[in-house]
Design a protein around this motif. Structure first.
Motif, PDB file in Angstrom:
ATOM      1  N   GLY A 169       0.916  -1.096   0.078  1.00  0.00           N
ATOM      2  CA  GLY A 169      -0.023  -0.342  -0.334  1.00  0.00           C
ATOM      3  C   GLY A 169       0.582   1.175   0.348  1.00  0.00           C
ATOM      4  O   GLY A 169      -0.007   2.176  -0.446  1.00  0.00           O
ATOM      5  N   ALA A 170       1.860   0.991   0.522  1.00  0.00           N
ATOM      6  CA  ALA A 170       2.929   2.574   0.186  1.00  0.00           C
ATOM      7  C   ALA A 170       2.262   2.749  -0.802  1.00  0.00           C
ATOM      8  O   ALA A 170       3.181   4.485  -1.090  1.00  0.00           O
ATOM      9  N   LYS A 171       2.289   2.435  -2.744  1.00  0.00           N
ATOM     10  CA  LYS A 171       2.800   3.008  -3.630  1.00  0.00           C
ATOM     11  C   LYS A 171       0.401   2.688  -4.186  1.00  0.00           C
ATOM     12  O   LYS A 171       0.770   1.433  -3.821  1.00  0.00           O
ATOM     13  N   LYS A 172       0.359   3.447  -4.864  1.00  0.00           N
ATOM     14  CA  LYS A 172      -0.963   3.213  -4.343  1.00  0.00           C
ATOM     15  C   LYS A 172      -1.657   4.199  -5.671  1.00  0.00           C
ATOM     16  O   LYS A 172      -1.818   5.584  -5.975  1.00  0.00           O
ATOM     17  N   ASP A 173      -2.573   3.792  -6.878  1.00  0.00           N
ATOM     18  CA  ASP A 173      -3.306   3.993  -7.350  1.00  0.00           C
ATOM     19  C   ASP A 173      -5.072   3.497  -8.241  1.00  0.00           C
ATOM     20  O   ASP A 173      -4.669   2.038  -8.122  1.00  0.00           O
ATOM     21  N   LYS A 174      -5.081   4.621  -9.107  1.00  0.00           N
ATOM     22  CA  LYS A 174      -6.789   3.840  -9.518  1.00  0.00           C
ATOM     23  C   LYS A 174      -6.629   3.890 -11.077  1.00  0.00           C
ATOM     24  O   LYS A 174      -5.953   5.151 -11.533  1.00  0.00           O
TER      25      LYS A 174
ATOM     26  N   ASP B 112       7.937   1.409 -12.061  1.00  0.00           N
ATOM     27  CA  ASP B 112       7.682   2.759 -13.674  1.00  0.00           C
ATOM     28  C   ASP B 112       8.326   2.268 -14.542  1.00  0.00           C
ATOM     29  O   ASP B 112       8.793   2.779 -15.644  1.00  0.00           O
ATOM     30  N   THR B 113       8.154   0.642 -15.689  1.00  0.00           N
ATOM     31  CA  THR B 113       8.292   0.987 -16.639  1.00  0.00           C
ATOM     32  C   THR B 113       7.877   0.772 -18.160  1.00  0.00           C
ATOM     33  O   THR B 113       8.089   0.864 -18.456  1.00  0.00           O
ATOM     34  N   GLY B 114       6.255   0.326 -17.445  1.00  0.00           N
ATOM     35  CA  GLY B 114       5.178   0.800 -18.670  1.00  0.00           C
ATOM     36  C   GLY B 114       4.171   0.801 -17.678  1.00  0.00           C
ATOM     37  O   GLY B 114       3.708   1.267 -16.704  1.00  0.00           O
TER      38      GLY B 114
ATOM     39  N   HIS C 198      11.295 -14.370 -24.713  1.00  0.00           N
ATOM     40  CA  HIS C 198      12.566 -14.112 -26.023  1.00  0.00           C
ATOM     41  C   HIS C 198      13.104 -12.626 -25.571  1.00  0.00           C
ATOM     42  O   HIS C 198      14.401 -12.210 -25.883  1.00  0.00           O
ATOM     43  N   SER C 199      12.743 -12.157 -25.081  1.00  0.00           N
ATOM     44  CA  SER C 199      12.638 -10.512 -24.545  1.00  0.00           C
ATOM     45  C   SER C 199      12.719 -10.494 -23.449  1.00  0.00           C
ATOM     46  O   SER C 199      12.349 -11.349 -22.620  1.00  0.00           O
ATOM     47  N   ASP C 200      12.804  -9.577 -22.528  1.00  0.00           N
ATOM     48  CA  ASP C 200      12.601  -8.308 -20.935  1.00  0.00           C
ATOM     49  C   ASP C 200      11.496  -8.356 -21.509  1.00  0.00           C
ATOM     50  O   ASP C 200      10.865  -8.055 -19.641  1.00  0.00           O
ATOM     51  N   THR C 201      10.636  -7.921 -21.468  1.00  0.00           N
ATOM     52  CA  THR C 201       9.286  -7.944 -21.004  1.00  0.00           C
ATOM     53  C   THR C 201       8.637  -8.203 -20.370  1.00  0.00           C
ATOM     54  O   THR C 201       9.027  -9.754 -19.991  1.00  0.00           O
ATOM     55  N   ASN C 202       8.371  -7.438 -19.125  1.00  0.00           N
ATOM     56  CA  ASN C 202       7.344  -7.943 -18.023  1.00  0.00           C
ATOM     57  C   ASN C 202       5.660  -7.858 -18.717  1.00  0.00           C
ATOM     58  O   ASN C 202       5.426  -7.583 -19.113  1.00  0.00           O
ATOM     59  N   PHE C 203       5.209  -9.474 -17.731  1.00  0.00           N
ATOM     60  CA  PHE C 203       3.670  -8.933 -18.361  1.00  0.00           C
ATOM     61  C   PHE C 203       2.560  -8.891 -16.650  1.00  0.00           C
ATOM     62  O   PHE C 203       1.689  -9.691 -16.300  1.00  0.00           O
ATOM     63  N   ASP C 204       3.131  -8.140 -15.579  1.00  0.00           N
ATOM     64  CA  ASP C 204       2.722  -7.938 -14.622  1.00  0.00           C
ATOM     65  C   ASP C 204       2.706  -7.278 -13.972  1.00  0.00           C
ATOM     66  O   ASP C 204       3.766  -5.778 -14.379  1.00  0.00           O
ATOM     67  N   LYS C 205       3.079  -6.945 -12.370  1.00  0.00           N
ATOM     68  CA  LYS C 205       2.385  -5.490 -12.223  1.00  0.00           C
ATOM     69  C   LYS C 205       4.188  -4.824 -11.861  1.00  0.00           C
ATOM     70  O   LYS C 205       4.008  -4.276 -11.027  1.00  0.00           O
ATOM     71  N   ASP C 206       5.256  -5.814 -12.046  1.00  0.00           N
ATOM     72  CA  ASP C 206       6.766  -4.566 -11.866  1.00  0.00           C
ATOM     73  C   ASP C 206       6.762  -3.592 -12.551  1.00  0.00           C
ATOM     74  O   ASP C 206       7.855  -2.702 -12.875  1.00  0.00           O
ATOM     75  N   VAL C 207       5.763  -3.774 -13.480  1.00  0.00           N
ATOM     76  CA  VAL C 207       5.423  -2.677 -14.458  1.00  0.00           C
ATOM     77  C   VAL C 207       5.062  -1.335 -13.883  1.00  0.00           C
ATOM     78  O   VAL C 207       5.601  -0.226 -14.361  1.00  0.00           O
ATOM     79  N   TYR C 208       4.474  -1.825 -12.779  1.00  0.00           N
ATOM     80  CA  TYR C 208       4.012  -0.272 -11.788  1.00  0.00           C
ATOM     81  C   TYR C 208       4.628  -0.216 -10.789  1.00  0.00           C
ATOM     82  O   TYR C 208       4.880   0.807 -10.524  1.00  0.00           O
ATOM     83  N   ARG C 209       4.908  -0.958 -10.282  1.00  0.00           N
ATOM     84  CA  ARG C 209       6.283  -1.088  -9.287  1.00  0.00           C
ATOM     85  C   ARG C 209       7.154  -0.608  -9.453  1.00  0.00           C
ATOM     86  O   ARG C 209       7.937   0.482  -8.791  1.00  0.00           O
TER      87      ARG C 209
END
Ligand SMILES: Nc1ncnc2c1ncn2[C@@H]1O[C@H](COP(=O)(O)OP(=O)(O)O)[C@@H](O)[C@H]1O
Ligand SMILES: [Mg+2]
Length: 234
Positions: free
Chosen positions: A34-39, A215-217, A202-213
């Protein structure tokens, strides 16, 4: 129907059946307890649909869960359980907290899947605990601990296969279990990109909440692509 519990990502409502609950997936996204939070509009719909497809797939492969059926874009009907207060984490590849805790390099592949128990307690920040702590806290006995570990590894096998069909790697995930009124242990809660780490093969793309954690997408774009991949499989 009455709201029984509101968590960070979902609301739980009673239904006219005592043993069934309605889960509503919210548009809120949080990280770091909950330290970082958005709608984010559309996030509830995405996770509801993703979880429904994954729980269906697991059922077809012999894994029993609380999931009964999808009720709407953002709601599903589930079996009421008493949640076992453990976050059961399965890791196939090192990333996140385990790289800091034990010094594994990000991307290190474990020879066998690693199962960890975290005590589900926001005030204590969900600490990692041992089997002896699980027993000391009266959370589960020896045979229940074995059941949880076995089920977690079985779920891992099925999910690895599912991700593989989409050319994805299942890095790690967190699940919760609950007990029905007759003592049966069921997989509960959700399985979504909020609770898994999924990497492209085959690439570095992630399909998970790490993009939000990290800030990569865009979280919505990422989850939408993942849902589309799941739907293409069906
Ligand atoms: N079948 C179920 N019966 C009762 N409680 C459940 C069931 N499935 C999930 N839950 C609980 O409902 C809550 C879901 O809301 P969520 O927003 O994920 O909460 P949290 O902020 O605790 O992660 C969690 O506490 C979860 O343990
Ligand atoms: Mg949760």
């Amino acid at each position: 129907m009455t709201l029984l519990y509101e968590g960070k990502a979902k609301r739980i409502f009673s239904t006219d059946k005592e043993r069934q609950l309605r889960v509503e997936y919210k548009d809120e996204v949080t990280a770091g307890n909950g330290a970082k939070k958005d709608k984010m509009e559309g996030k509830g719909r995405l996770n509801n649909q993703i979880t429904a497809i994954i729980f269906d797939y697991l059922a077809q492969h012999g894994i029993k869960s609380h999931f009964i059926k999808q009720l709407s874009e953002t709601e599903q009907l589930v079996e009421a359980v008493t949640i076992i207060p453990l976050e059961v984490v399965v890791r196939n590849i090192a990333t996140g907290s385990i790289t800091k805790r034990l010094g594994f390099n990000k991307g290190h592949e474990f020879e066998a899947p690693l199962v960890e128990f975290f005590y589900k307690n926001d005030d204590l920040n969900d600490p990692l605990i041992t089997d002896d702590h699980v027993k000391l806290l009266n959370i589960a006995n020896d045979s229940e601990i074995e059941t949880l570990k076995t089920m977690a590894k079985d779920i891992n096998k099925v999910l690895i296969e599912l991700m593989n069909e989409m050319d994805l790697r299942l890095v790690d995930f967190k699940i919760e279990f609950g007990k029905t009124s007759d003592g049966k242990i069921l997989l509960a809660d959700e399985i979504s990109p909020d609770t898994c780490r999924i990497w492209d093969k085959h690439s570095d793309t992630n399909f998970d909440k790490d993009v939000y954690r990290n800030d990569t997408g865009s979280l919505i774009d990422t989850y939408t692509t993942f849902l589309n991949k799941l739907e293409e499989l069906k």
